[in-house]
Enzyme design. Structure first.
Site, PDB file in Angstrom:
ATOM      1  N   LEU A 260       1.022  -1.059  -0.037  1.00  0.00           N
ATOM      2  CA  LEU A 260       0.180   0.035   0.098  1.00  0.00           C
ATOM      3  C   LEU A 260       1.029   1.281  -0.180  1.00  0.00           C
ATOM      4  O   LEU A 260       1.805   1.415   0.757  1.00  0.00           O
ATOM      5  CB  LEU A 260      -0.965   0.008   1.087  1.00  0.00           C
ATOM      6  CG  LEU A 260      -2.042  -1.018   1.429  1.00  0.00           C
ATOM      7  CD1 LEU A 260      -2.676  -0.798   2.544  1.00  0.00           C
ATOM      8  CD2 LEU A 260      -2.958  -0.805   0.186  1.00  0.00           C
ATOM      9  N   ASP A 261       0.565   2.117  -0.815  1.00  0.00           N
ATOM     10  CA  ASP A 261       1.176   3.581  -0.911  1.00  0.00           C
ATOM     11  C   ASP A 261       1.362   4.060   0.399  1.00  0.00           C
ATOM     12  O   ASP A 261       0.407   3.907   1.133  1.00  0.00           O
ATOM     13  CB  ASP A 261       0.952   4.255  -2.015  1.00  0.00           C
ATOM     14  CG  ASP A 261       1.069   3.805  -3.302  1.00  0.00           C
ATOM     15  OD1 ASP A 261       2.004   2.967  -3.679  1.00  0.00           O
ATOM     16  OD2 ASP A 261       0.539   4.288  -4.260  1.00  0.00           O
TER      17      ASP A 261
END
EC number: 5.4.99.25
Length: 349
Positions: free
Chosen positions: A40-41
């Site tokens: 996940l960014d």
């Protein structure tokens, strides 16, 4: 060294990277083998599944499963519900995508599948929607492409992952909760720990299973493939290429693997259920004989069939005579004499 083999579902906040979460979980648990499933960014929150110990070997299996997100799309013009739903239908199914510029993979055209695209809410130029998609789908790119089709353009404003494979949002725990659970565990209170720690076989609830015999475990432990002789049973009717979980007869997970054939093609798994063994070799007066397994007939030999000799030479005396003619040591004429004698008998037929 810690001996944790399982999963912890972290509710990742905005800000830190997924690799930073790995490091924090490693420090909290004391387990050096830690990895996350699906990056996940930093600006994205939600379900981040952490694999610990031997569960790190299962990361690829979970990563291939579908994922679910809730996102906010910001458009540059106002649209009604019908217009948005119409465009969503166009993006349901298999679509083409090029990863965004800031991505960990090469920017090549690829095909991804959108299983479901649902409009949840609209407010002015903001569209809240839920998407269930194939692993590797870029939601940021999806929002941009939807904006192009709408005509005004658009971009992703918010993103939260709500499910990864069988792990959903209801199983999430904050980093503080994880830290508290392990502190209490070290003090002898494992109640919170048992609530957040998920065993490895949880991910195989819907997978087909292969149950192997105890005699096959040693070979499996050394990395040997599994053959029909070592299989006790198969559940779920797996097909060739399917991933299966390998269990012992005591219901212990020991391995995972890929089916090389369809389950119904393993014809020699159990063809005949043996009730009586009838070909045991016994000892009867110094001669081998076939003995019935039934104890009532234990000492009664079964008559052997009469041995058939080469050609029509059935009588023992005739055989001896012919053998003498063919054997120089017995006064015969060698192989030539035997051959000629055999041809004479063959001619008489």
């Amino acid at each position: 060294m810690s001996n944790l083999n399982g999963f912890i579902v972290v509710d990742k906040p905005k800000g830190p990277t997924s690799h930073q979460i790995d490091s924090w979980i490693r420090d909290i648990t004391g387990e050096p083998r830690v990895g996350h499933i699906g990056t996940l960014d930093p600006g994205v929150s939600g379900v981040l599944v952490m694999a610990l110990g031997k569960a790190t070997k299962l990361i690829d299996i979970v990563h291939r499963e579908s994922k679910e997100y809730v996102s906010v799309l910001r458009t540059y013009d106002k649209y009604d519900h019908d217009s948005i739903k119409s465009v969503f239908k166009e993006f349901t199914g298999k679509i083409y995508q090029i990863p965004p510029v800031r991505s960990a993979v090469s920017r090549e055209l690829r095909i991804r599948e959108i299983y479901n695209l649902e409009l949840l809410e609209m407010d002015e130029k903001f569209v809240l929607f839920k998407v269930c998609c194939e692993s590797g789908t870029y939601i940021r790119t999806l929002c941009t492409d939807i904006g192009y089709v709408l005509g005004s353009g658009g971009q992703m404003a918010e993103l939260r992952r709500t499910r990864t494979g069988p792990f959903d949002e209801s199983m999430c725990h904050t980093l503080q909760e994880v830290s508290d659970a392990f502190k209490l565990k070290s003090m002898g209170n494992e109640k919170l720990f048992k609530n957040i720690f998920i065993p490895m076989d949880f991910i195989f609830i819907k997978y087909p299973k292969v149950i192997v015999k105890e005699t096959a475990l040693k070979n499996i432990a050394h990395g040997s493939d599994i053959y029909p002789a070592g299989i006790h049973a198969i559940t779920g009717s797996p097909k060739k290429g399917d991933v299966v979980a390998v269990y012992t007869e005591k219901n212990e997970l020991v391995a995972t693997g890929t089916m090389m054939v369809n389950a119904d093609e393993i014809y020699d798994l159990k063809v005949i259920d043996i009730d009586n063994v009838l070909i045991e070799t016994g000892d009867n007066d110094g001669k081998d004989s076939l003995v019935r397994k039934d104890n009532r007939w234990k000492d009664i030999p079964v008559q052997k069939p009469e041995r058939k000799l080469h050609g029509n030479l059935q009588g023992s005396q005739e055989w001896k005579d012919t053998g003498n003619r063919g054997n120089p040591k017995r006064g015969g004429t060698g192989s030539k004499g035997f051959s000629s004698g055999f041809r004479k008998r063959k001619a008489k037929r």
